[in-house]
Design an enzyme around this catalytic site. Structure first.
Site, PDB file in Angstrom:
ATOM      1  CE  LYS A 134      -2.121   1.227   3.781  1.00 18.86           C
ATOM      2  NZ  LYS A 134      -3.073   1.211   4.919  1.00 18.86           N
ATOM      3  CG  ASP A 169      -7.245   4.290   2.449  1.00 24.36           C
ATOM      4  OD1 ASP A 169      -8.169   3.999   1.652  1.00 24.36           O
ATOM      5  OD2 ASP A 169      -7.168   5.394   3.005  1.00 24.36           O
TER       6      ASP A 169
END
Length: 221
Positions: A120, A138
């Site tokens: 991420k 997220d």
């Protein structure tokens, strides 16, 4: 959800958010990397408050490494998990200097080899600092993708892969920020603001009329 509806969703979000970007404050790839590492389980507002004091003192790997863990901690102690984040940041600075000449690499493998940098975070850096059409998933994006049915998935990676596959090319660069900002301010976790949502008629969220969030898969990352 079909391709035409997805394209319409992105078109409306792009019109509603004409300049989508991160709310983290930064002036260089290294400042962005630092801010993103600090943002885990913390708010952008809280990170910005800390980095406004930190970056004038240390905004390069060499300067931050010179601070050391004990010198860095006072600047970030208002942020959750600051001790472990300080260790990761100092080690990251050391590796950036040893392996990359003090520059943040623009390759996924090299980024993910840095302490505290997962997929991420690497996606955020590649997209925001280097202009790659990556989509970092997220909690907000995971929720929006599942709730609207834009790209439903049981895991973060499954949602990411479907977003990358199904997002129209014209919106791929901005998709991350469009979706995160929509999730942060409109499609909220506890009480989504469906009445103020620009994509309400396109959304396939089954509970939007009752305002009761439907159960979503675990967004653990």
């Amino acid at each position: 959800m079909n391709a035409d509806k997805r394209a319409a969703i992105y078109a409306r979000l792009a019109q509603a958010i004409p300049a989508p970007t991160t709310e983290l404050e930064y002036q260089s790839p290294f400042e962005l990397l630092t801010a993103v590492l600090l943002s885990a389980q913390a708010t952008d507002v809280g990170v910005n408050k800390a980095t406004r004091k930190l970056f004038p003192v240390a905004n390069t790997p060499a300067a931050m490494l010179a601070l050391g863990i004990e010198g860095l901690e006072p600047y970030i102690k208002t942020i959750g998990l600051y001790r472990s984040k300080a260790r990761h940041l100092i080690e990251t600075c050391r590796l950036l200097l040893e392996r990359h000449g003090g520059e943040v690499p623009a390759e996924r493998a090299a980024l993910e080899a840095l302490p505290g940098v997962g997929r991420k975070t690497a996606n955020v850096i590649l997209n925001t600092a280097f202009g790659h059409p990556t989509i970092a998933v997220d909690t907000h994006i995971f929720r929006v993708a599942n709730r609207t049915r834009l790209a439903p998935g049981e895991t973060v990676r499954e949602v990411e892969d479907r977003l990358v596959k199904w997002t129209p090319k014209a919106y791929r660069m901005d998709a991350h920020h469009l979706l995160i900002l929509h999730g942060r301010y409109v499609c909220k976790a506890r009480k989504p603001l469906c009445e103020a949502c620009v994509i309400a008629d396109l959304c396939e969220y089954p509970a939007r009329t009752s305002q009761t969030p439907a159960p979503l898969p675990d967004a653990a990352d």
